[in-house]
Design a protein around this motif. Sequence first.
Motif, PDB file in Angstrom:
ATOM      1  N   MET A 192       0.875  -1.183   0.000  1.00 23.50           N
ATOM      2  CA  MET A 192       0.000   0.000   0.000  1.00 23.50           C
ATOM      3  C   MET A 192       0.901   1.218   0.000  1.00 23.50           C
ATOM      4  SD  MET A 192      -2.738  -1.013   2.940  1.00 23.50           S
ATOM      5  CE  MET A 192      -3.638   0.524   2.936  1.00 23.50           C
ATOM      6  N   ASP A 193       0.502   2.280  -0.718  1.00 24.21           N
ATOM      7  CA  ASP A 193       1.305   3.493  -0.622  1.00 24.21           C
ATOM      8  C   ASP A 193       0.649   4.414   0.409  1.00 24.21           C
ATOM      9  OD1 ASP A 193       0.207   5.253  -3.663  1.00 24.21           O
ATOM     10  OD2 ASP A 193      -0.891   4.437  -1.966  1.00 24.21           O
ATOM     11  N   ARG A 194       1.287   5.535   0.669  1.00 24.49           N
ATOM     12  CA  ARG A 194       0.758   6.411   1.709  1.00 24.49           C
ATOM     13  C   ARG A 194      -0.645   6.894   1.373  1.00 24.49           C
ATOM     14  NH1 ARG A 194       4.047  10.765   4.722  1.00 24.49           N
ATOM     15  NH2 ARG A 194       5.320  10.705   2.867  1.00 24.49           N
ATOM     16  N   ALA A 195      -0.866   7.165   0.075  1.00 25.01           N
ATOM     17  CA  ALA A 195      -2.188   7.655  -0.328  1.00 25.01           C
ATOM     18  C   ALA A 195      -3.277   6.627  -0.027  1.00 25.01           C
ATOM     19  CB  ALA A 195      -2.180   7.997  -1.809  1.00 25.01           C
ATOM     20  N   SER A 196      -2.996   5.341  -0.238  1.00 23.56           N
ATOM     21  CA  SER A 196      -4.040   4.343   0.033  1.00 23.56           C
ATOM     22  C   SER A 196      -4.251   4.163   1.530  1.00 23.56           C
ATOM     23  CB  SER A 196      -3.761   3.002  -0.650  1.00 23.56           C
ATOM     24  OG  SER A 196      -2.399   2.691  -0.636  1.00 23.56           O
ATOM     25  N   MET A 197      -3.207   4.331   2.340  1.00 24.18           N
ATOM     26  CA  MET A 197      -3.407   4.275   3.790  1.00 24.18           C
ATOM     27  C   MET A 197      -4.224   5.487   4.228  1.00 24.18           C
ATOM     28  SD  MET A 197      -2.847   2.311   6.363  1.00 24.18           S
ATOM     29  CE  MET A 197      -1.411   1.257   6.171  1.00 24.18           C
ATOM     30  N   GLU A 198      -3.954   6.622   3.610  1.00 23.61           N
ATOM     31  CA  GLU A 198      -4.697   7.831   3.976  1.00 23.61           C
ATOM     32  C   GLU A 198      -6.173   7.686   3.646  1.00 23.61           C
ATOM     33  OE1 GLU A 198      -2.738  11.042   1.978  1.00 23.61           O
ATOM     34  OE2 GLU A 198      -1.167  11.179   3.521  1.00 23.61           O
ATOM     35  N   VAL A 199      -6.482   7.052   2.525  1.00 23.79           N
ATOM     36  CA  VAL A 199      -7.887   6.994   2.129  1.00 23.79           C
ATOM     37  C   VAL A 199      -8.689   6.112   3.098  1.00 23.79           C
ATOM     38  CG1 VAL A 199      -7.823   5.088   0.453  1.00 23.79           C
ATOM     39  CG2 VAL A 199      -9.417   6.930   0.142  1.00 23.79           C
ATOM     40  N   VAL A 200      -8.088   5.001   3.607  1.00 24.68           N
ATOM     41  CA  VAL A 200      -8.845   4.198   4.582  1.00 24.68           C
ATOM     42  C   VAL A 200      -8.947   4.923   5.920  1.00 24.68           C
ATOM     43  CG1 VAL A 200      -8.455   1.938   3.559  1.00 24.68           C
ATOM     44  CG2 VAL A 200      -6.877   2.760   5.293  1.00 24.68           C
ATOM     45  N   GLN A 201      -7.947   5.759   6.237  1.00 27.64           N
ATOM     46  CA  GLN A 201      -8.026   6.492   7.496  1.00 27.64           C
ATOM     47  C   GLN A 201      -9.072   7.595   7.401  1.00 27.64           C
ATOM     48  OE1 GLN A 201      -3.678   7.311   7.628  1.00 27.64           O
ATOM     49  NE2 GLN A 201      -3.744   6.520   9.699  1.00 27.64           N
ATOM     50  N   GLU A 202      -9.066   8.315   6.265  1.00 31.51           N
ATOM     51  CA  GLU A 202      -9.978   9.443   6.141  1.00 31.51           C
ATOM     52  C   GLU A 202     -11.412   9.016   5.896  1.00 31.51           C
ATOM     53  OE1 GLU A 202      -6.578  12.220   4.083  1.00 31.51           O
ATOM     54  OE2 GLU A 202      -8.531  12.049   3.097  1.00 31.51           O
ATOM     55  N   ASN A 203     -11.609   8.075   4.960  1.00 30.98           N
ATOM     56  CA  ASN A 203     -12.979   7.740   4.562  1.00 30.98           C
ATOM     57  C   ASN A 203     -13.644   6.689   5.428  1.00 30.98           C
ATOM     58  OD1 ASN A 203     -12.673   9.582   2.592  1.00 30.98           O
ATOM     59  ND2 ASN A 203     -12.621   8.162   0.877  1.00 30.98           N
ATOM     60  N   LEU A 204     -12.859   5.843   6.077  1.00 34.12           N
ATOM     61  CA  LEU A 204     -13.461   4.788   6.884  1.00 34.12           C
ATOM     62  C   LEU A 204     -13.064   4.865   8.360  1.00 34.12           C
ATOM     63  CD1 LEU A 204     -13.010   1.731   4.489  1.00 34.12           C
ATOM     64  CD2 LEU A 204     -15.035   3.120   4.833  1.00 34.12           C
ATOM     65  N   GLN A 205     -12.287   5.875   8.699  1.00 40.24           N
ATOM     66  CA  GLN A 205     -11.856   6.047  10.103  1.00 40.24           C
ATOM     67  C   GLN A 205     -11.175   4.806  10.675  1.00 40.24           C
ATOM     68  OE1 GLN A 205     -15.164   7.463   9.336  1.00 40.24           O
ATOM     69  NE2 GLN A 205     -13.782   9.150   8.883  1.00 40.24           N
ATOM     70  N   LEU A 206     -10.432   4.090   9.862  1.00 37.55           N
ATOM     71  CA  LEU A 206      -9.637   2.980  10.398  1.00 37.55           C
ATOM     72  C   LEU A 206      -8.340   3.554  10.932  1.00 37.55           C
ATOM     73  CD1 LEU A 206     -10.121   0.243   7.653  1.00 37.55           C
ATOM     74  CD2 LEU A 206     -11.381   0.595   9.743  1.00 37.55           C
TER      75      LEU A 206
END
Lengths: 257, 536
Positions: free
Chosen positions: B330-344
């Motif tokens: 996973m790159d940083r952008a994909s980790m960011e998207v799960v953190q931002e959009n799904l609050q993981l």
Amino acid sequence: MWPIFDYGRFVSIISSSDVYGVVWMRSLAQLHKMANLRVLVGVKRVIDYAVKIRVKPDNSGVVTDGVKHSMNPFCEIAMEEAVRLKEKKLAKEIIAVSCGPAQAQETIRTALAMGADRGIHVEVTGKSIDGDNNQTGQMTAALLDWPQATFASEVTKENDHLKVVREIDGGLETVKVTLPAVITADLRLNEPRYATLPNIMKAKKKKIAKHKAADFGVDLTPTLEVVGVEDPPVRQAGQKVESTEELVAKLKDSGVV
Amino acid sequence: MAMRPSHVIRYVLEQYKSYRVPNVTQSLPSWYTKGTNGSLDSWSRCVHGSVALTQKKAERVPLSSERFPQLKRGEFARVTDGDLQVFERLVASRVLTEPGDIEGHNVDWSGTCRGAGQVLLRPKTTEEVSAILRYCNGRRLAAVPQGGNTGLVGGSVPVFDEVIISMSLMDKIISLDEISGVLVCQAGCVVDKINGALEPHGLMTPHILGSKGSCQIGGNISTNAGGLRMLRYGNLHGNVLGVEAVLANGDVLDCLSTLRKDNTGYDLKQLFIGSEGSLGVVTAASVLCPRIPGAISVALLGCDSFAQVLQTYDAAKKMLQEILSAVEFMDRASMEVVQENLQLTCPLGAHRYYLLVETSGSNAAHDEEKLNSLLGHLMEKGMVDDGTVATEPSKVQSLWALRENVAVALRADGCVYKYDVTVPMSRFYDLVVDTRERVGTDATRVVGYGHLGESDIHLNVTCPKHNEDVFDALEPWVYDWVAKCKGSVSAEHGMGILKRDYLYHSNTGPVVLLMKQLKGLMDPKGILNPYKIFPD
């Protein structure tokens, strides 16, 4: 499970086999600054909550052999709170204690990886899973004659006491407890951290002191016997009806009405 | 009163808004609200279950017939009342024609392809499927077989008014041989439910993917789904021992063998694996299921250079060898998207790249020793900057959830352009870098994640809604980029309708010609899933 806060010198039944009873020195304590808090965190090894629980065929308990265990999530929350206190320089030492079989040491290692400084393992043989009894913190406070604040969702230190927000059925209750005190953790207290590799490596070198219950002259003969454990009843399928008349007829048929 | 039940009650009441807990600003932690259906890795933090979009949402998606104006409707008949009566006879009371019931089945999971199907049929047996297809073939009615409708290339929904044949009611498990590990089941079985049924026997499906809560085995087979443990267990071409399929003319082809070895003539079942329902409708399958590993561990590692990523992968292969079961990137952008959009929550800080390494074995102590020595080695040599490791099922699931839910999280951004390509490993991330440069600030985000072990990267570009400029910048540029380094324009997603124009980017003329000849032989009227796979 529960962190215990001690203000000042704390000599207890657990740290030394020569001394029985609890001693603390209040006057000396008051001279110390806040950073002298020592935190004792109880951690328990329980069946991992992602595992499907199965009742033994003889209904004597649940299957624990070969089943994955991990630290009770509420113990993780308690550990996390203790580590945060240390990071805020309100606590100087965190000790993780667990009473359980030999494998409990793995749980203590996890606590050490999260940030505990040392561990204590009291070997207690026999079956042990989390019975959801919610007694340990309260019993400990009673035995020590310390104040208790249970179901804590927020803990702040104010001068020489703690302000604790508790989750109760009617909402939230704020209490003040003097130190030393027993606190039990609730869900919303914090979100526990994962142990990262550098800390996992460091944890390997931290010490775990091992003891047996007999060392403290504690009698473990159970006073409670589990007579049986059963699965909850299987949920019956519902039935759809087309009209109220049909509903009444079905209720009458089944003898409910 | 015990601690947990009161919170269950409060949580349930909160959900139904009949009780307000004052001053509670923090939401319940994710681990508390999830349940388990008993399968070892069956949990996914965000429910991927409800795939069908609501009618209102579905109506906002442009019709494929309008979106691709150059597409011409084939020479197929249109459904008449007479046809509906016949269907009623064949599939009693399982014929749906209400728009409210059908709309969800007309739109694909990503919300980009919408058909205008008028009829949804829900057969329960192979005989019913056979009767339906025999009739459709006679009448020259086009049909789309549909499983869980989780495909990402628009292959599972109609383009025009094709009849939708939903396999969802064909969800019986026919047999399981515990000793050989061979499962025989109908095509509509949801993968998660299959795993739930296998778990008490200590077995699991050979493949697993983020959409396991909705995807069906028939669909997985028809698309040769790869998934998260292909590195260890191989792909469906190897694990599917037999297929029962219904051909376009209604004939039932029984290749439902359960034998590991059977070299008696041409291996016809392979034709149905990956042909996206265009050569036949898969109605049952026999699958070789491996044992659930006794010990699973997952390590999430953070690296700050791609060179470190490759070194880590190399070290993992060398030091873990037979227990290595997955290497996901996973790159940083994909980790960011799960953190931002799904609050993981990500256990590690911000790193440029993340690697999720999973080991599976039969002996926890043996695996932990190997994994610990690998981790020690990686830290010592500076191949990773940080990491965390988990052996408890709950934590293993939490770490996997970060990778499994990237696609779900991206969907929340609005419009997602998805590319699933195989490229040489040394250039694995270059495509993402080049795309980011090319698209600039027009896109919300450009993310790259995927199966490092198979050199399969999922490039995703998101915008709030369809952006013609971004789309034109991406296609055919991405496919040309991949063709230049002799990669595959579709590693595992298939062609569907969205990628059909690029079939020749990864196949030569003679190859495609033979494919077309086979299609012509097996489906002369072309009624099975038309408009897919082949460009006009």
